[in-house]
Motif scaffolding. Structure first.
Motif, PDB file in Angstrom:
ATOM      1  N   GLU A  90       1.086  -1.610   0.047  1.00 20.40           N
ATOM      2  CA  GLU A  90       0.161  -0.503  -0.242  1.00 20.40           C
ATOM      3  C   GLU A  90       1.491   1.201   0.011  1.00 20.40           C
ATOM      4  OE1 GLU A  90      -3.825   0.373   1.599  1.00 20.40           O
ATOM      5  OE2 GLU A  90      -4.103  -1.688   2.131  1.00 20.40           O
ATOM      6  N   VAL A  91       1.932   1.127   0.469  1.00 18.49           N
ATOM      7  CA  VAL A  91       2.985   1.888   0.266  1.00 18.49           C
ATOM      8  C   VAL A  91       3.834   2.419  -1.041  1.00 18.49           C
ATOM      9  CG1 VAL A  91       5.641   3.033   0.993  1.00 18.49           C
ATOM     10  CG2 VAL A  91       3.652   2.360   2.270  1.00 18.49           C
ATOM     11  N   LEU A  92       3.586   1.220  -2.076  1.00 19.41           N
ATOM     12  CA  LEU A  92       3.461   1.425  -3.899  1.00 19.41           C
ATOM     13  C   LEU A  92       2.458   1.985  -4.013  1.00 19.41           C
ATOM     14  CD1 LEU A  92       5.189   1.268  -5.533  1.00 19.41           C
ATOM     15  CD2 LEU A  92       4.596  -1.299  -5.581  1.00 19.41           C
ATOM     16  N   ILE A 182      -4.613  11.359   4.374  1.00 19.30           N
ATOM     17  CA  ILE A 182      -3.841  11.195   3.102  1.00 19.30           C
ATOM     18  C   ILE A 182      -4.381  11.798   2.541  1.00 19.30           C
ATOM     19  CG2 ILE A 182      -3.802   8.459   1.923  1.00 19.30           C
ATOM     20  CD1 ILE A 182      -3.732   7.422   4.557  1.00 19.30           C
ATOM     21  N   VAL A 183      -5.515  12.032   1.920  1.00 20.54           N
ATOM     22  CA  VAL A 183      -6.774  12.568   1.289  1.00 20.54           C
ATOM     23  C   VAL A 183      -6.198  13.950   0.680  1.00 20.54           C
ATOM     24  CG1 VAL A 183      -9.338  13.603   0.244  1.00 20.54           C
ATOM     25  CG2 VAL A 183      -8.936  11.038   1.491  1.00 20.54           C
ATOM     26  N   LYS A 184      -6.047  14.415   2.118  1.00 20.99           N
ATOM     27  CA  LYS A 184      -5.887  16.155   1.436  1.00 20.99           C
ATOM     28  C   LYS A 184      -3.737  15.898   1.098  1.00 20.99           C
ATOM     29  CE  LYS A 184      -4.401  19.457   4.851  1.00 20.99           C
ATOM     30  NZ  LYS A 184      -2.991  20.017   4.674  1.00 20.99           N
ATOM     31  N   VAL A 195       3.325   8.505   2.091  1.00 24.37           N
ATOM     32  CA  VAL A 195       3.950   6.968   1.973  1.00 24.37           C
ATOM     33  C   VAL A 195       4.059   7.487   3.564  1.00 24.37           C
ATOM     34  CG1 VAL A 195       6.000   6.281   2.198  1.00 24.37           C
ATOM     35  CG2 VAL A 195       5.784   7.429  -0.027  1.00 24.37           C
ATOM     36  N   LYS A 196       4.323   8.526   4.184  1.00 26.93           N
ATOM     37  CA  LYS A 196       4.632   8.364   5.633  1.00 26.93           C
ATOM     38  C   LYS A 196       3.442   7.956   6.141  1.00 26.93           C
ATOM     39  CE  LYS A 196       6.675  11.271  10.021  1.00 26.93           C
ATOM     40  NZ  LYS A 196       6.810  12.763   9.966  1.00 26.93           N
ATOM     41  N   VAL A 197       2.291   8.857   5.699  1.00 20.56           N
ATOM     42  CA  VAL A 197       1.293   8.453   6.786  1.00 20.56           C
ATOM     43  C   VAL A 197       0.256   7.193   6.445  1.00 20.56           C
ATOM     44  CG1 VAL A 197      -1.227  10.131   6.345  1.00 20.56           C
ATOM     45  CG2 VAL A 197       0.361  10.637   6.902  1.00 20.56           C
TER      46      VAL A 197
END
Length: 216
Positions: A90-92, A182-184, A195-197
């Protein structure tokens, strides 16, 4: 359990019906799945059921153990392993989504956030689960990477099954806020922050699952 109502693709219909029964808890972890019994319930021969069972073994929802087919019973280590894979993939997905997401997909995510907040206020756990899955599926879809989508489909099924069979669909309170964040970031196009979030979001989800398991 439902019954077969159409003559074509019997094994696929049997597969979908048995899978739904497993995901919804009609079959319990470690319970035997008897080919002849399932065929009788569905009103079909054993051949299509045998093929459906083979497909579900490939999915990891059924296992062949001690000469019997049983429903998969996840261990704590299984949960950790699945979440580690999920985090990497999911990071990818979020990296690719930053580059490839459309305006329409951004609007769909905003609608999902709105509906998730409403479901949270009403305390509708089943709907929350569906919206959570939908949120992550939208980001994965926005990656536009078909291989990634296929890999995550297997993991998504196991995550959903684990939630239903091990933690009864409970959610930690801040997951909606994390989805909003994440959307923001997707709108802002900040890849490294996204990626961090996302990584922290998946880790927090794992911690919530493990905490619940420790308390049972």
């Amino acid at each position: 359990m439902s019954r077969i109502i159409k003559p074509e693709s019997l094994h696929l219909q049997a597969y979908n019906i048995i899978k739904k029964s497993i995901m919804e808890g009609e079959y319990k972890p470690s319970e035997r799945v008897v080919e002849a019994r399932v065929a009788s319930k569905l009103g079909i021969s054993r051949g299509p059921v045998r093929e459906a069972i083979r497909m579900l073994i490939q999915d990891g929802l059924l296992i062949y153990n001690d000469g019997f087919v049983r429903v998969y019973k996840p261990t704590v280590q299984d949960v950790i392993d699945i979440f580690e894979c999920r985090e990497s993939l999911e990071v990818l997905a979020i990296r690719l989504a930053i580059k490839n997401i459309s305006k329409e997909e951004k609007e769909q995510l905003a609608t999902n956030i709105k509906e998730t907040k409403e479901a949270m206020n009403r305390g509708v756990v089943v709907e929350l689960g569906q919206l959570d899955q939908q949120f992550h599926a939208m980001i994965i879809q926005a990656s536009k990477n078909k291989q990634l989508m296929e890999l995550l489909e297997v993991i998504k099924t196991k995550i959903h099954y684990m939630r239903n069979s091990m933690i009864k669909g409970e959610f930690y309170p801040t997951f909606v806020e994390e989805h909003e964040c994440i959307v923001k970031i997707l709108h802002e196009g900040n890849e490294e922050e996204a990626v961090k979030v996302m990584s922290l979001h998946i880790k927090k989800g794992l911690e919530g699952v493990l905490l619940h398991l420790d308390n049972n």
